[in-house]
Each structure stands twice: as C-alpha cells, then as structure tokens.
Design a protein around this motif. Structure first.
Motif: not given
Length: 382
Positions: A300, A334, A339
């Motif tokens: 990430a 994520m 992200a």
C-alpha cells in the motif's frame, strides 16, 4: 438459468468417456443398478463452507449429458447464480435415473465446488475495493483450459454480486479471448509482459514499440523490470505527454517481493502511510498484514508513493495498475490503507486451500422414499 449462446456448449469429458474419469465405485454401482433394477433418486449437493453460488457450468454439463444419454433430469436450484450460500445448505437437488446419474457425481462436483469458492473470493475483493476495476489474470495459474474457463466464470459471478450489493466496478475484463465473454467483452485485455521490456532493452523503448504497433489502444507500461519504478515511470510519462494528460497512460506495478519499490525502505514506507493512511498502521498487525502495508513488493505504501511522485511531476491523470498477489486478504488491507490504485490485475481469487473447494453429494430419496446416511438428515427437502 443461463444464456448458453455466450459460450460453446461442449460435454467435457464426453458422455462416452465419463466412466473413465469417474470414481471406480460409482462405475461399479452403475453396473449393479443395471443388473438389479433402476430407481428414481434425488441428490442433495452442498458445501461445508460459505460460498457464492456459481452453478452454471456444472448444470449445463449435466443437462448436456442427459440429452446425449436420452434421460430426463430435474435440477432444482435452491439459490440463484450469485447468491450467498451458508455452509451445509443444499445448493441444488438433482432428480433422475440412478443408473444414469451415479457415474456423473465425480465430475459434477469438480465443476461446482471450485467455481463457488472462487466466486466468493472475487466478490469479497470487489466489495472491499468498490472503486477499483479488476482484471482477471488467472489463466496462467490454472491447471488447463477447463479450469481457466471455470475460474473466469467464477470471477464474473462474484463481480456481478459485488456490483449489485455495493455498486462496485468489479471485474471489467480478463486476459484471454476464450473467456472474455463472461465479462461482456469480445477480446481479452492486456498490453505487455516483462519479456517485451527485456527484448526492447528499456522500458521507454518497449512502450514506444507497443504504441507504434497498437496506436489505437490505451497504453499500460510495466515499470519494475529494471528496479526503477519512479525513474522509468516518469520517463514514460514525459515520452507520451498527450496520453498522460488524456488519462490514456497507465503504469503497472508488479514489483517482486524480494525488494522495495525504487526510493522506499521500511522507514520510508511507514512515513508514506503516516501521510496518507495513519489509521492503517495503528495497533496490532501480523507479519503478512505488515508486508501488504509497508513491506517489499507492491505494498500500500508503494502505491501511495508512486501516486505522490506522479502528482508532483505533473501527471495526475496517469493511472496505476497493481498486480502481484492481490487476493482477498491483500485487497482488504489495500482498502484499509486507501491505496490509490485504479485497476488490480489478479488471479489470486483462485482458491488458496483446495480442500475448501470440495462439494459433496448425498442421495436423499429413493423412488420417493426419504433415506440418507445418519448425520445428513439436514439435507432433506423442507
């Protein structure tokens, strides 16, 4: 239940070869039933874990076998395609000639269980990252073309469920022409492998070659071949400024787990997440979670870092594709780290533990009389 015009309907294996591929005790049972007399039976088919219903390929196969063998089969699907199913709940009931059905069980279960688990995984990934588009890149990880078809179908089922439930973008396509129809596409998607960059001798030259060969296509460029994700990525952006400004240029991160993205290390990765998603690194994280967040490979932090460098260099419209190990657990992290990924290329919705894909069938009625082995009474029709 399905639009079979979307795919060529073939019996695989052919009805004549089923005996060669089924468990021997089913073939011998078939011979015994042929000698002592047939009965009309009902099978209950279930799984021991929660799944998303993905029965189409299994049902189409059984219907095709019935047509070729010339017997009637009644298939009662208890859950529509894409529905959540609890552990132990009968997915479908199959009623027909014991003689003709008994040797189909092995193959029917093969076609049902793995698809349902893969659909479950695909759903959770898409639901956790609803704003991200997914590309199915499972074909190279499959054991043959039959499995590749099954896994692409499963991804489409899980994706459709996520679209309905949370408005997710879901899977927008896949890597091969043969299974593109499951995603509403005529052709597979993809631009270049690492081999083209090795052939070209530089990341920019590979991008030029692809663009000259396919000028009508958006350009997605792998940027990790030489370990210069930032340097090569920005060089590609400067080489194609119009595509970059139009949002038709994408950088793909596929950094291997043996190193960090160019410019990062553990302290730097922590600092990136402190700037963008400090909540994601608060509290306890096990080693796997930490690796997804601030570790080597496509973490990430790496995605945030590449986005920072692109924006600072004046390329805010350039997109990021991430690949490498994006299964349900990684996608969940994520999402927690916000992200900034636009597309995820993945084959990691394939079941990780194959033992979880085993579907089970039990006969629950013989000529209308309820009968099942002790402990499986829960399979009786209510």
């Amino acid at each position: 239940m399905s639009d079979t015009s979307k795919r060529p309907l073939a019996i695989d294996p052919p009805a004549a070869a089923i005996g060669d591929w089924t468990d021997t005790y089913f073939r011998r049972t078939k011979e015994a039933v042929g000698k002592f007399g047939d009965k009309k039976v009902t099978y209950a088919i279930f799984m021991r874990r929660p799944v998303v219903c993905a029965p189409r390929l299994a049902v189409e196969w059984l219907e095709a076998v019935a047509r070729e063998r010339g017997f009637e089969v009644d298939i009662q699907l208890n859950y529509p395609e894409g529905k959540w199913i609890g552990a132990g709940e009968p997915i479908l009931y199959v009623t027909g000639s014991f003689y003709h059905l008994v040797d189909t069980e092995t193959i029917l279960l093969q076609k049902l269980g793995p698809a349902c688990v893969a659909a479950y995984n695909a759903f959770t990934m898409c639901a956790d990252l609803p704003k991200v588009a997914f590309l199915a890149m499972d074909a190279r990880h499959c054991a043959g073309t039959e499995m590749a078809e099954m896994m692409a179908y499963a991804a489409s089922v899980g994706s459709d469920r996520a679209k309905r439930k949370v408005g997710a973008k879901g899977f927008v396509g896949n890597a091969t022409d043969a299974t593109a129809h499951f995603f509403g596409q005529a052709k597979g998607m993809g631009t270049m492998p690492h081999a083209l960059i090795g052939y070209a001798g530089s990341t920019v030259r590979a991008a030029e070659m692809f663009n000259e060969t396919f000028p009508e296509l958006p350009l997605t460029v792998l940027v990790d071949y030489f370990g210069r994700e930032i340097t090569d990525g920005l060089e590609v952006c400067r080489r194609f400024p119009e595509l970059a400004a139009q949002g038709k240029l994408t950088l793909r991160l596929d950094t291997p787990g043996g190193r960090f993205v160019e410019g990062l290390d553990p302290p730097g990765s922590y600092a990136v997440l402190e700037r963008h998603a400090p909540h994601s690194i608060r509290g306890y994280r096990d080693e796997t979670q930490l690796r997804y967040l601030i570790g080597t490979g496509v973490s990430a932090a790496a995605i945030h870092y590449v986005r920072e460098r692109l924006d600072e260099a004046g390329f805010p419209a350039v997109k990021i594709v991430a690949s490498s190990g994006f299964g349900p657990a990684k996608c969940r992290l994520m999402a927690e780290a916000n992200a900034p990924v636009d597309v995820i290329g993945t084959g990691s919705y394939l079941p990780e533990r194959w033992t979880e894909t085993y579907a089970t069938a039990d006969i629950i009625e013989y000529d209308g009389e309820k009968r099942v082995k002790v402990g499986r009474e829960f399979l009786f029709r209510r």
